[in-house]
Scaffold this motif. Sequence first.
Motif, PDB file in Angstrom:
ATOM      1  N   LEU A  64       0.829  -1.193   0.000  1.00  0.00           N
ATOM      2  CA  LEU A  64       0.000   0.000   0.000  1.00  0.00           C
ATOM      3  C   LEU A  64       0.867   1.248   0.000  1.00  0.00           C
ATOM      4  O   LEU A  64       0.581   2.224   0.668  1.00  0.00           O
ATOM      5  CB  LEU A  64      -0.929  -0.012   1.213  1.00  0.00           C
ATOM      6  N   GLN A  65       1.970   1.191  -0.735  1.00  0.00           N
ATOM      7  CA  GLN A  65       2.868   2.334  -0.832  1.00  0.00           C
ATOM      8  C   GLN A  65       2.131   3.549  -1.381  1.00  0.00           C
ATOM      9  O   GLN A  65       2.379   4.681  -0.983  1.00  0.00           O
ATOM     10  CB  GLN A  65       4.042   1.988  -1.736  1.00  0.00           C
ATOM     11  N   ARG A  66       1.184   3.308  -2.290  1.00  0.00           N
ATOM     12  CA  ARG A  66       0.397   4.389  -2.883  1.00  0.00           C
ATOM     13  C   ARG A  66      -1.047   4.263  -2.419  1.00  0.00           C
ATOM     14  O   ARG A  66      -1.665   3.212  -2.552  1.00  0.00           O
ATOM     15  CB  ARG A  66       0.472   4.326  -4.404  1.00  0.00           C
ATOM     16  N   GLN A  67      -1.580   5.342  -1.879  1.00  0.00           N
ATOM     17  CA  GLN A  67      -2.986   5.403  -1.494  1.00  0.00           C
ATOM     18  C   GLN A  67      -3.706   6.362  -2.426  1.00  0.00           C
ATOM     19  O   GLN A  67      -3.186   7.436  -2.768  1.00  0.00           O
ATOM     20  CB  GLN A  67      -3.129   5.884  -0.051  1.00  0.00           C
ATOM     21  N   ASN A  68      -4.920   5.991  -2.833  1.00  0.00           N
ATOM     22  CA  ASN A  68      -5.697   6.795  -3.767  1.00  0.00           C
ATOM     23  C   ASN A  68      -6.959   7.335  -3.110  1.00  0.00           C
ATOM     24  O   ASN A  68      -7.629   6.625  -2.358  1.00  0.00           O
ATOM     25  CB  ASN A  68      -6.094   5.953  -4.992  1.00  0.00           C
ATOM     26  N   MET A  69      -7.278   8.585  -3.419  1.00  0.00           N
ATOM     27  CA  MET A  69      -8.561   9.180  -3.059  1.00  0.00           C
ATOM     28  C   MET A  69      -9.274   9.483  -4.369  1.00  0.00           C
ATOM     29  O   MET A  69      -8.901  10.407  -5.087  1.00  0.00           O
ATOM     30  CB  MET A  69      -8.369  10.462  -2.241  1.00  0.00           C
ATOM     31  N   SER A  70     -10.285   8.683  -4.695  1.00  0.00           N
ATOM     32  CA  SER A  70     -10.916   8.803  -6.001  1.00  0.00           C
ATOM     33  C   SER A  70     -12.426   8.652  -5.865  1.00  0.00           C
ATOM     34  O   SER A  70     -12.976   8.648  -4.766  1.00  0.00           O
ATOM     35  CB  SER A  70     -10.347   7.749  -6.955  1.00  0.00           C
ATOM     36  N   GLY A  71     -13.111   8.502  -7.013  1.00  0.00           N
ATOM     37  CA  GLY A  71     -14.552   8.356  -7.031  1.00  0.00           C
ATOM     38  C   GLY A  71     -15.232   9.596  -7.572  1.00  0.00           C
ATOM     39  O   GLY A  71     -14.606  10.645  -7.770  1.00  0.00           O
TER      40      GLY A  71
END
Length: 501
Positions: free
Chosen positions: A95-102
């Motif tokens: 989980l090195q990269r976390q995304n906030m999307s939608g």
Amino acid sequence: MEPKLWNGLSNNNYNAATNWLNNSAPGSGDDVIIDNGVTQPMLQGNEQVNSIFIRTGATLSLSNRDLSVRSDITNCGTIEGNTGRVVLNSTSSFLQRQNMSGSGTYSLNNLTVNNTFSTSPNVVLGRTATVLGALVLTSGVLYTTASNLLALGTSATSTSGSATSYVSGPMTKTGSANFVFPVGKGGLWRRTALSALTATATFQAEYFDNNWVFVTPVNSPLDNVSTIEYWTVDRIAGSGNARLSLYWESATASDINNCPDLTIARWNGSSWDERAATTVAGSSCSGTGTGTILTTVAVTAFSPFTFASKTASLNTLPVELTEFTARCNASKVQLNWSTATEKNSDHFVIERSGDGTQWAALGQVKGAGNSYAPKAYFFDDTPPGGTLVYYRLRQVDANGQQKISPVINADCENSIVENEIVIYPNPSGNDFTAEFYHRQNGAKTNIRITDMLGKTCWQQTVTAVKGWNKLYVPHELSTGSYIVFISSENSSYNPRKLIVR
């Protein structure tokens, strides 16, 4: 493991097992789905989850609690909370990269970025996120784009960031209070700040770890401007003016060596003007010293800004690359570049790529060492026939430090000099340069960018001159493929495909 699905059959208690499918409330390692049920959940305490998906029409109320998420947030509904906080706290290499999307709205009171995975942790905004309270940057780089902004409201505050946690990309701040933008890029933390605002306004700021498109001409009393870095600071709403500060975290890295001589420059559209500035108390202009320079009066016109010097021998930077072009001539590509000044320049390595990612060295050209006069260089290449190729320069200093130029391309299969459009770099970021040839002076020329469905996304009309014309094109296009059209009196041009990354 199956995600935990909220159905809200009993009440709005997030912790009540009866509100979850199979009567099983989520634990700290679970993936969570919030459905558009009869009632919508409200946190009763601080909660930790792995990932969370809020479906269309659903609402998660934080109240005054913390929602900590180790993986991604996909919000197609609403996240709301009085004094609640969203904490992004990955600790895993997966989980090195976390995304906030939608497709939903991110209107957060407080946001904390604390992705502590040891190797380059980051958070990526796939949607504009508004923070109304406190932004806390503890660990991890927060990546934004022009269409996926980080927007801080009137009462919002922010930590100033660090070398391991800053905003890479544009961010905005609304209000009239002093504010430090915790921006950076390319592993570099480089803040800018506004103070003594005269009225409420919204400003957008971004840092770039390369030189502005043009480093000359400069107007008196300036002698030179930075070829290492620059900032864009724009007033996008309101009327407030402000004093501007630029920060350095290492004098050597920013090639600063004399505090009294240092000043700030602004590009006025055709040349660099001074914005008189002085270093603040405690600034160090040598070695790994840090510091800040502040304009003496409020700035009334904006973007872009960079460090500048009024003396040729002070605060000078390694190489000021003013031009880099590729021209097709039969089966050869003629590469030409020029420099305005050079400091300790040893040599240039010419590199070629077939895809813009994998590079091979073609040869070297000796640099000028130390020079304060324009220098011109050239190199001929014979690329594989009928292919689009990319070029870049690797400038190497006498002490071994290196800097890479913007990428340009050459498509000799489709090259017809008088009706070609030359675009570089391509692929591009949020700007590129277009060149075209015209047979006469004074012709009205329209440049237009469309998406692949033919919708116009950007256009501008300019007056062409006889010969080669160069047009700098800033834009806010989303990632994808586009077509560049140029039409002019008595001249026609083959459209060019543009890739934006």
